[in-house]
Design a protein around this motif. Structure first.
Motif, short mmCIF file in Angstrom:
data_model
loop_
_atom_site.label_atom_id
_atom_site.label_comp_id
_atom_site.label_asym_id
_atom_site.label_seq_id
_atom_site.Cartn_x
_atom_site.Cartn_y
_atom_site.Cartn_z
N ARG A 1 -27.05 -8.79 -9.32
CA ARG A 1 -25.42 -9.56 -9.10
C ARG A 1 -25.33 -9.59 -7.39
O ARG A 1 -25.24 -10.62 -6.79
CB ARG A 1 -24.13 -8.66 -9.25
N ARG A 2 -26.87 -9.00 -6.80
CA ARG A 2 -27.06 -9.23 -5.66
C ARG A 2 -27.74 -10.40 -5.36
O ARG A 2 -27.81 -11.54 -4.16
CB ARG A 2 -27.37 -7.67 -4.78
N GLN A 3 -28.19 -10.27 -6.02
CA GLN A 3 -29.82 -12.15 -6.08
C GLN A 3 -28.68 -13.55 -6.56
O GLN A 3 -29.09 -14.07 -6.85
CB GLN A 3 -30.46 -11.71 -7.04
N GLN A 4 -27.59 -12.90 -6.98
CA GLN A 4 -26.20 -13.98 -7.08
C GLN A 4 -26.84 -14.26 -8.85
O GLN A 4 -26.40 -15.73 -9.24
CB GLN A 4 -26.51 -15.31 -6.41
N ARG A 5 -26.78 -12.94 -9.50
CA ARG A 5 -27.09 -13.12 -11.09
C ARG A 5 -26.23 -13.05 -12.04
O ARG A 5 -25.21 -12.69 -10.76
CB ARG A 5 -28.35 -13.04 -11.26
N GLU A 6 -25.76 -13.98 -12.75
CA GLU A 6 -25.38 -13.16 -14.11
C GLU A 6 -26.06 -12.38 -14.87
O GLU A 6 -26.80 -12.26 -15.18
CB GLU A 6 -24.34 -14.86 -14.10
N VAL A 7 -24.81 -10.98 -15.33
CA VAL A 7 -25.01 -10.32 -15.99
C VAL A 7 -23.92 -10.01 -17.31
O VAL A 7 -22.74 -10.05 -16.74
CB VAL A 7 -25.09 -8.78 -15.47
N ILE A 8 -24.28 -10.07 -18.22
CA ILE A 8 -23.39 -9.78 -18.96
C ILE A 8 -23.21 -8.37 -20.28
O ILE A 8 -24.39 -7.83 -19.98
CB ILE A 8 -22.70 -10.92 -20.74
N SER A 9 -22.08 -7.99 -20.96
CA SER A 9 -22.38 -6.87 -21.48
C SER A 9 -21.67 -6.93 -22.44
O SER A 9 -20.82 -7.11 -23.53
CB SER A 9 -21.65 -5.42 -20.97
N VAL A 10 -23.27 -6.39 -23.69
CA VAL A 10 -22.04 -6.20 -25.12
C VAL A 10 -22.45 -4.78 -25.61
O VAL A 10 -22.91 -3.90 -25.82
CB VAL A 10 -23.12 -7.11 -25.53
N VAL B 1 -29.09 -13.82 -15.87
CA VAL B 1 -30.52 -12.63 -16.02
C VAL B 1 -30.79 -11.77 -17.24
O VAL B 1 -31.52 -11.11 -17.53
CB VAL B 1 -30.76 -12.66 -14.85
N ALA B 2 -29.52 -11.15 -17.30
CA ALA B 2 -29.85 -9.98 -18.42
C ALA B 2 -28.25 -9.35 -19.65
O ALA B 2 -27.35 -10.33 -18.90
CB ALA B 2 -29.40 -8.80 -16.89
N VAL B 3 -28.75 -9.12 -20.61
CA VAL B 3 -27.87 -8.40 -20.92
C VAL B 3 -27.53 -7.03 -21.26
O VAL B 3 -28.98 -6.48 -22.30
CB VAL B 3 -27.51 -9.38 -23.07
N CYS B 4 -26.73 -6.48 -20.80
CA CYS B 4 -27.09 -5.04 -20.96
C CYS B 4 -26.04 -4.81 -22.33
O CYS B 4 -24.71 -4.83 -22.00
CB CYS B 4 -26.09 -3.77 -19.60
#
Length: 262
Positions: A200-209, A133-136
């Protein structure tokens, strides 16, 4: 209630930039965003830039209006009085036309040239998971004074230890995320600093770059130690409580019936 399915990135992007009293940074940053997203490497079909003026008292709004006359990708929103950065981001996301949002700070320290590579990371990871759901952005090398660097390191470590959000730099303004997932989050001031934990509380995935971080060359910072520290501690406690008290289920597809039709 089931969570909204996350759409595949379709080559269209809404860029939301919150600003307050950044008159000298307005035009240079907008030109950089247009150059970065208009290049072939960005792989975009269409984009828009939404500036949200959060109650500026300088000429920020006037300069934005003047630029919007010659840049058809630029849209301008103005808060009558300052409501904070998270409110400005929320206002921009609400009016965005496209399903995917990029945010960056209006002070020029985030580098718009990082956006094409973040889009590439999003596309690549979406082929592996439908929960991304997100790229941070992760500012590996901070171009700030020693006090801000030190306080940021401490804040990131405390936040990561308490929230377990597996994100090295939650406060980086450079993010790419799904509009629908953002609008499902509970809104509060300073929301933008806790997006990875809330996703992440929504059971989503997040990655950092890793992303570039530039020194501020124009204007002055709106944040100091006090308005970061005390508000941050209160918000951290609130997000911790929210994560502990609310569990959102992942719902499997319904089982097919074994009954034969007459």
């Amino acid at each position: 209630m089931p969570l909204t399915p996350i759409p595949r990135f379709d080559g269209r992007l809404s860029v939301v930039v919150p600003v307050k009293n950044e008159e000298d940074n307005i035009e240079p940053l907008i030109r950089e965003i247009v150059a970065a997203l208009g290049a072939d490497g960005a792989k975009l079909q269409d984009f828009e830039i939404i500036y949200v003026d959060d109650g500026s008292t300088d000429d920020s709004y006037k300069r934005l209006l003047n630029l919007s006359k010659s840049l058809n990708v630029l849209r301008v929103i103005k808060h009558r009085f300052s409501c904070g950065q998270s409110s400005a981001v929320h206002s921009g996301v609400q009016v965005a036309q496209f399903s995917w949002i990029a945010t960056l700070d209006g002070d020029g320290q985030n580098d718009p040239a990082d956006l094409p590579s973040m889009i590439e990371q999003l596309i690549a990871h979406q082929t592996k998971s439908d929960r991304l759901v997100a790229v941070c952005g992760h500012r590996v090398k901070r171009n700030d004074d020693w006090l801000r660097r030190a306080s940021s390191r401490v804040a990131n470590r405390v936040r990561a230890a308490i929230l377990q959000d597996d994100t090295p730099d939650s406060g980086c303004g450079l993010k790419l995320f799904a509009r629908a997932a953002f609008l499902e989050l509970p809104f509060f001031n300073h929301l933008h600093r806790f997006l990875p934990a809330l996703f992440r509380r929504q059971q989503r995935e997040v990655i950092s770059v890793a992303v570039n971080h530039r020194p501020r060359t124009l204007g002055s910072s709106k944040y100091g130690l006090n308005n970061r520290l005390w508000a941050g501690l209160l918000d951290l406690a609130g997000v911790w409580w929210l994560n502990r008290r609310m569990k959102l289920p992942l719902i499997d597809p319904p089982c097919s019936s074994n009954k034969t039709q007459p």
